[in-house]
Design an enzyme around this catalytic site. Structure first.
Site, PDB file in Angstrom:
ATOM      1  N   GLU A  26     -11.435   0.624  -3.626  1.00 28.19           N
ATOM      2  CA  GLU A  26     -10.586   1.164  -2.564  1.00 28.19           C
ATOM      3  C   GLU A  26      -9.360   1.826  -3.198  1.00 28.19           C
ATOM      4  O   GLU A  26      -9.255   1.961  -4.412  1.00 28.19           O
ATOM      5  CB  GLU A  26     -10.151   0.058  -1.603  1.00 28.19           C
ATOM      6  CG  GLU A  26      -9.298  -1.023  -2.231  1.00 28.19           C
ATOM      7  CD  GLU A  26      -8.966  -2.160  -1.276  1.00 28.19           C
ATOM      8  OE1 GLU A  26      -9.461  -2.156  -0.132  1.00 28.19           O
ATOM      9  OE2 GLU A  26      -8.210  -3.054  -1.672  1.00 28.19           O
ATOM     10  N   ASP A  56       0.810  -1.231   0.000  1.00 33.38           N
ATOM     11  CA  ASP A  56       0.000   0.000   0.000  1.00 33.38           C
ATOM     12  C   ASP A  56       0.838   1.274   0.000  1.00 33.38           C
ATOM     13  O   ASP A  56       0.657   2.155   0.839  1.00 33.38           O
ATOM     14  CB  ASP A  56      -0.921   0.025   1.224  1.00 33.38           C
ATOM     15  CG  ASP A  56      -1.768  -1.217   1.369  1.00 33.38           C
ATOM     16  OD1 ASP A  56      -2.156  -1.795   0.342  1.00 33.38           O
ATOM     17  OD2 ASP A  56      -2.047  -1.601   2.520  1.00 33.38           O
TER      18      ASP A  56
END
Length: 324
Positions: A223, A16
């Site tokens: 997301e 991420d």
């Protein structure tokens, strides 16, 4: 297009990545995958995710990557329950602000803020989460006028489906079929960078006819929001989650709507990917992750970077993620 990619932190499992250029260097702010011993599930419980590291480099594809060590731990945060998921960092007036999602003691995600005098940290958390914050994956964008915006939201384990009009609902649900897809959120930050300056707004991705992408569209939002500008256009990019694409849409202002343009990265080996896009020394780069180095072990993820290119019309040239 198949392009040369680089694993940035081969000795550990990081994911991420949020990436920015500060003080002439590239700084990488990832989450950290630790095996928890819990069976894999959609809430991410199989990842402990108990701390953050910061990395930096001045040569993205070939140079040394410096690990600045642990800069924030779960136990440092006064309101902490568990799980430090994807974070991001913004700079303003000599301070660096880290925005992080964490579950409180009721297992509900909120956004916290931690502050440092240096981009490499360490970061000192505020005593409480941002009022009115929820869900995951904050990405903070500074516009040309000096305004800062946070893009956020994630479905399933990210809890976005639990909210309507910024209020928690008793019975969470997801749209289906031809219903408009559940959108991410955007909110302008207050001048002190510690609160929301307004109510979060939906980030609507529409097709060429101006109609919102539907829940069944494989390119709808799931997301991992990111925002950057290229030739004066706003590029909103995101992960489609269970269909495993990184996609993007463009607009004329930070709130959208954003018109769907295409796929940035085809599926990678592993679970849903997450990314950031940054310019450095005249080149553009896509930072993301995959699970190749872990050989599929609970899908532990590793940071990657690859050069990003645009065509003459400003379209991003699709990169092959490597999954068969």
């Amino acid at each position: 297009m198949k392009k040369e990619a680089r694993y940035l932190v081969p000795g550990d499992y990081m994911a991420d990545p949020s990436v920015h250029v500060f003080n002439g260097k590239v700084y990488i702010y990832p989450s950290h995958d630790w095996e928890s011993g819990v069976p894999e599930n959609d809430n991410g419980d199989h990842f402990n995710m108990k701390d953050y590291h910061v990395f930096s480099t001045d040569d993205v594809m070939h140079g040394e990557v410096t690990d600045h060590g642990v800069v924030l731990r779960v136990e440092d945060v006064p309101w902490a329950g568990r799980q430090l998921w994807d974070c991001d960092v913004a700079f303003k007036d000599g301070k660096y602000y880290m925005y992080f999602p964490m579950k409180d003691r009721n297992d509900v995600f909120h956004m916290g803020v931690a502050i440092s005098d240096r981009p490499e940290g360490p970061f000192t958390p505020q005593p409480d989460p941002i009022k009115g914050s929820y869900s995951i994956d904050p990405a903070v964008f500074r516009d040309d006028d000096g305004s800062y915006y946070m893009y956020f939201g994630g479905i399933w384990g990210g809890q976005l489906q639990r909210y309507r009009d910024n209020k928690a609902v008793e019975h969470p649900s997801l749209p289906e079929g031809d219903e408009p897809a559940l959108p991410g959120r955007v909110v302008r930050l207050a001048d002190d960078m510690l609160e929301f300056a307004e109510e979060p707004k939906p980030v609507v991705v529409v097709d060429a006819d101006g109609k919102p992408l539907t829940a069944s569209d494989p390119h709808r939002f799931f997301e991992a929001s990111w925002m950057h500008k290229y030739n004066g256009k706003y590029y909103f990019s995101y992960s489609t989650g269970d269909t495993h694409f990184l996609c993007y849409a463009t607009g004329d202002n930070p709130y959208g709507p954003f018109t769907y343009q295409g796929v940035i990265l085809t599926p990678v080996v592993g679970w849903t990917t997450h990314h950031s896009i940054v310019e450095y020394k005249g080149k553009w780069y896509l930072f993301h992750h995959d699970c190749v180095p872990s050989n599929g072990k609970t899908w532990l993820r590793s940071l990657k970077v690859v050069e990003l290119e645009y065509d003459a019309d400003g379209k991003i040239i699709t990169i092959d993620g490597g999954a068969e």
